[in-house]
Design a protein around this motif. Structure first.
Motif, PDB file in Angstrom:
ATOM      1  N   CYS A  57     -72.660 -49.907  -3.014  1.00 37.13           N
ATOM      2  CA  CYS A  57     -73.457 -49.199  -4.024  1.00 37.13           C
ATOM      3  C   CYS A  57     -74.882 -49.739  -4.092  1.00 37.13           C
ATOM      4  O   CYS A  57     -75.102 -50.946  -4.050  1.00 37.13           O
ATOM      5  CB  CYS A  57     -72.793 -49.321  -5.395  1.00 37.13           C
ATOM      6  SG  CYS A  57     -71.256 -48.380  -5.488  1.00 37.13           S
ATOM      7  N   CYS A 107     -68.680 -50.447  -8.733  1.00 36.07           N
ATOM      8  CA  CYS A 107     -68.915 -49.662  -7.518  1.00 36.07           C
ATOM      9  C   CYS A 107     -67.673 -48.829  -7.226  1.00 36.07           C
ATOM     10  O   CYS A 107     -66.777 -49.250  -6.504  1.00 36.07           O
ATOM     11  CB  CYS A 107     -69.230 -50.614  -6.370  1.00 36.07           C
ATOM     12  SG  CYS A 107     -69.844 -49.757  -4.916  1.00 36.07           S
ATOM     13  N   ARG A 108     -67.592 -47.638  -7.849  1.00 39.99           N
ATOM     14  CA  ARG A 108     -66.379 -46.832  -7.718  1.00 39.99           C
ATOM     15  C   ARG A 108     -66.675 -45.353  -7.948  1.00 39.99           C
ATOM     16  O   ARG A 108     -67.764 -44.982  -8.394  1.00 39.99           O
ATOM     17  CB  ARG A 108     -65.324 -47.303  -8.722  1.00 39.99           C
ATOM     18  CG  ARG A 108     -65.767 -47.155 -10.189  1.00 39.99           C
ATOM     19  CD  ARG A 108     -64.612 -47.412 -11.133  1.00 39.99           C
ATOM     20  NE  ARG A 108     -64.979 -47.450 -12.532  1.00 39.99           N
ATOM     21  CZ  ARG A 108     -65.139 -46.381 -13.319  1.00 39.99           C
ATOM     22  NH1 ARG A 108     -65.006 -45.153 -12.820  1.00 39.99           N
ATOM     23  NH2 ARG A 108     -65.452 -46.520 -14.600  1.00 39.99           N
ATOM     24  N   ASN A 109     -65.647 -44.528  -7.658  1.00 38.88           N
ATOM     25  CA  ASN A 109     -65.752 -43.097  -7.930  1.00 38.88           C
ATOM     26  C   ASN A 109     -65.274 -42.806  -9.347  1.00 38.88           C
ATOM     27  O   ASN A 109     -64.685 -43.663 -10.016  1.00 38.88           O
ATOM     28  CB  ASN A 109     -64.891 -42.305  -6.934  1.00 38.88           C
ATOM     29  CG  ASN A 109     -65.446 -42.397  -5.531  1.00 38.88           C
ATOM     30  OD1 ASN A 109     -66.632 -42.652  -5.332  1.00 38.88           O
ATOM     31  ND2 ASN A 109     -64.585 -42.195  -4.546  1.00 38.88           N
ATOM     32  N   ARG A 131     -69.195 -40.120  -6.987  1.00 36.34           N
ATOM     33  CA  ARG A 131     -69.443 -41.454  -7.484  1.00 36.34           C
ATOM     34  C   ARG A 131     -69.545 -41.443  -9.009  1.00 36.34           C
ATOM     35  O   ARG A 131     -70.118 -40.535  -9.595  1.00 36.34           O
ATOM     36  CB  ARG A 131     -70.771 -41.971  -6.914  1.00 36.34           C
ATOM     37  CG  ARG A 131     -70.648 -42.589  -5.528  1.00 36.34           C
ATOM     38  CD  ARG A 131     -69.934 -43.900  -5.613  1.00 36.34           C
ATOM     39  NE  ARG A 131     -70.017 -44.674  -4.385  1.00 36.34           N
ATOM     40  CZ  ARG A 131     -69.050 -45.495  -3.983  1.00 36.34           C
ATOM     41  NH1 ARG A 131     -67.929 -45.597  -4.668  1.00 36.34           N
ATOM     42  NH2 ARG A 131     -69.200 -46.207  -2.907  1.00 36.34           N
ATOM     43  N   ALA A 163     -71.388 -46.562 -10.764  1.00 36.61           N
ATOM     44  CA  ALA A 163     -71.726 -47.057  -9.430  1.00 36.61           C
ATOM     45  C   ALA A 163     -73.220 -47.316  -9.287  1.00 36.61           C
ATOM     46  O   ALA A 163     -73.655 -48.022  -8.379  1.00 36.61           O
ATOM     47  CB  ALA A 163     -71.252 -46.060  -8.373  1.00 36.61           C
ATOM     48  N   THR A 164     -74.019 -46.737 -10.205  1.00 37.63           N
ATOM     49  CA  THR A 164     -75.461 -46.968 -10.176  1.00 37.63           C
ATOM     50  C   THR A 164     -75.940 -47.602 -11.497  1.00 37.63           C
ATOM     51  O   THR A 164     -77.134 -47.556 -11.815  1.00 37.63           O
ATOM     52  CB  THR A 164     -76.213 -45.644  -9.939  1.00 37.63           C
ATOM     53  OG1 THR A 164     -75.590 -44.602 -10.718  1.00 37.63           O
ATOM     54  CG2 THR A 164     -76.155 -45.238  -8.467  1.00 37.63           C
TER      55      THR A 164
END
Ligand SMILES: [Zn+2]
Length: 236
Positions: free
Chosen positions: A89, A149-151, A160, A164-165
């Motif tokens: 990410c 950092c994942r969906n 995402r 994740a951001t």
């Protein structure tokens, strides 16, 4: 669709304010009504300030300047972390928020617009509600993080997550100055002051964040408020 409509409505206003500001000797438009004035965390929330807040994610330098001004006002303590890649990410112009007018259960990573939105929410919605309902400020905010950092919903495929951001913050509860503690899982439906403050805080968050998801939305949110930057005032 709402974004498009809003922009169409704002264009004549932008032109009018622009012309007004060019006019010699004209009075200055207060910054909360002037789309060209730098964003200030204490500008009252209205369509112009929300538009400014929303567009800051297209302009990292303006966002970081607004955050630096908020720090000068004592509204936030943070460190800039730049744009690191963590796992798979990529963060963009992120900061680590250490404290605001409240302490946090842990410092947290935030995109610049998320950090700024939090400060606006805290100063213009959360603390005023706490003072009105309990006669004191919120002293500490409990949370379960902002960056992961994942969906969405941890699914193996799909889009995402905002996490994740570092563009969403998951709040689980508040503690007041006298130590009174309330949690989303325990007091969302409470009929006393704790429940009232939680519900007022959640409703207030809808005026600031792109989306606010709480216990009424689904079981995944029974114990926290998800305050994210996507969308424009989605509130469930
Ligand atoms: Zn979340």
């Amino acid at each position: 669709m709402r974004d498009v409509l809003l922009i169409l409505l704002l264009i004549p206003g932008l032109i009018a304010v622009g012309l007004w500001q060019q006019w010699p000797g004209s009075a200055r438009v207060p910054s909360q009504f002037n789309p060209f004035a730098p964003f200030n965390v204490d500008d009252p929330l209205n369509a112009v300030t929300r538009f400014k807040l929303k567009t800051l994610d297209q302009d990292p330098q303006r966002c970081l300047s607004a955050l630096a001004r908020a720090r000068t006002q004592g509204a936030i303590d943070y460190v800039e972390v730049g744009s690191p890649e963590i796992g798979a990410c990529q963060l963009h112009d992120a900061v680590r928020v250490r404290s605001t007018s409240v302490r946090f259960s842990a410092s947290f990573l935030a995109s610049c617009p998320l950090a700024l939105s939090w400060v606006v929410f805290e100063r213009q919605r959360l603390q005023p509600a706490a003072r009105e309902i309990s006669g004191q400020d919120v002293a500490r905010v409990d949370h379960v993080g902002s960056f992961a950092c994942r969906n969405v919903y941890n699914r193996a495929s799909g889009r995402r997550s905002e996490h994740a951001t570092a563009e969403a913050f998951d709040v689980t509860g508040f503690r007041l100055q006298d130590g009174t503690r309330m949690t989303v899982s325990g007091h969302w439906r409470d009929e006393g002051a704790k429940g009232e403050l939680l519900r007022r805080a959640f409703n207030g968050s809808c005026d600031v964040f792109g989306n606010s998801l709480g216990p009424e939305y689904n079981a995944a949110h029974r114990d926290h408020f998800h305050l994210g930057m996507r969308g424009y005032g989605l509130c469930r």
